[in-house]
Design a protein around this motif. Sequence first.
Motif, PDB file in Angstrom:
ATOM      1  N   PRO A 282       0.624  -1.082  -0.403  1.00 56.82           N
ATOM      2  CA  PRO A 282       0.095  -0.076  -0.058  1.00 56.82           C
ATOM      3  C   PRO A 282       1.485   1.458   0.051  1.00 56.82           C
ATOM      4  N   ASP A 283       1.951   0.751   0.415  1.00 60.75           N
ATOM      5  CA  ASP A 283       2.746   2.278   0.497  1.00 60.75           C
ATOM      6  C   ASP A 283       2.884   2.557  -0.907  1.00 60.75           C
ATOM      7  N   LYS A 284       3.983   1.872  -1.559  1.00 56.99           N
ATOM      8  CA  LYS A 284       4.281   2.596  -2.485  1.00 56.99           C
ATOM      9  C   LYS A 284       2.684   2.958  -3.870  1.00 56.99           C
TER      10      LYS A 284
ATOM     11  N   LEU B 181       0.677   8.457  -5.706  1.00 48.24           N
ATOM     12  CA  LEU B 181      -0.536   9.274  -6.019  1.00 48.24           C
ATOM     13  C   LEU B 181       0.338  10.225  -5.804  1.00 48.24           C
ATOM     14  N   VAL B 182       1.261  10.484  -5.367  1.00 50.07           N
ATOM     15  CA  VAL B 182       1.952  12.159  -5.228  1.00 50.07           C
ATOM     16  C   VAL B 182       1.973  12.986  -5.640  1.00 50.07           C
ATOM     17  N   GLY B 183       1.491  14.301  -5.662  1.00 50.64           N
ATOM     18  CA  GLY B 183       2.004  15.243  -7.009  1.00 50.64           C
ATOM     19  C   GLY B 183       1.390  15.215  -8.290  1.00 50.64           C
ATOM     20  N   LYS B 184       0.096  14.474  -8.926  1.00 52.13           N
ATOM     21  CA  LYS B 184      -1.011  14.152  -9.633  1.00 52.13           C
ATOM     22  C   LYS B 184      -2.033  14.695  -9.398  1.00 52.13           C
ATOM     23  N   VAL B 185      -2.686  15.441 -10.584  1.00 46.98           N
ATOM     24  CA  VAL B 185      -4.181  15.626  -9.849  1.00 46.98           C
ATOM     25  C   VAL B 185      -4.929  14.420  -9.693  1.00 46.98           C
TER      26      VAL B 185
ATOM     27  N   VAL C 245      -3.600   8.446   2.383  1.00 46.40           N
ATOM     28  CA  VAL C 245      -2.547   8.628   3.235  1.00 46.40           C
ATOM     29  C   VAL C 245      -2.551   7.900   4.571  1.00 46.40           C
ATOM     30  N   PHE C 246      -1.919   8.109   4.811  1.00 51.75           N
ATOM     31  CA  PHE C 246      -1.427   7.209   6.697  1.00 51.75           C
ATOM     32  C   PHE C 246      -0.236   7.614   6.794  1.00 51.75           C
ATOM     33  N   LYS C 247      -0.149   8.576   7.637  1.00 56.39           N
ATOM     34  CA  LYS C 247       0.538   9.326   8.733  1.00 56.39           C
ATOM     35  C   LYS C 247       0.223   9.362  10.203  1.00 56.39           C
ATOM     36  N   LYS C 248       0.981   9.708  11.532  1.00 55.13           N
ATOM     37  CA  LYS C 248       0.803   9.544  12.903  1.00 55.13           C
ATOM     38  C   LYS C 248       0.198  10.362  13.287  1.00 55.13           C
TER      39      LYS C 248
END
Length: 121
Positions: free
Chosen positions: A12-14, A19-23, A43-46
Amino acid sequence: MTAPPHEGPAGPDKKREELVGKVLVTNDLLRYQDGTVASRMIVFKKTGTITLFAFDAGEGLSEHSAPFDAILEVTNGEADVSIAGKPFTVRTGEMIILPANIPHAVQAKQRFKMTLTMIRE
């Protein structure tokens, strides 16, 4: 609830990195699946998570609570939401805040999609 359909050997992280930096078109990131609730964490962050859900008609999330506030935004269709037993209908473009530690449930009378943003303290 099923595992996100977009997870593969890369994990899932890959997929989130892709998705980052894309519309992105929210409703194109997850397809409806017959007879179930599909989900995809983007998105998965602390500090919090953003998860997309696609509900088939008649499907739902039974009453539960979470230790953090969450924002439920309907991106397609409409959903019946209850918070501490009080009923609400949320439609495309609308959102509702699910307060921490208060029981809530989500039910699909028709197919609908939503984004769930959970903010952790």
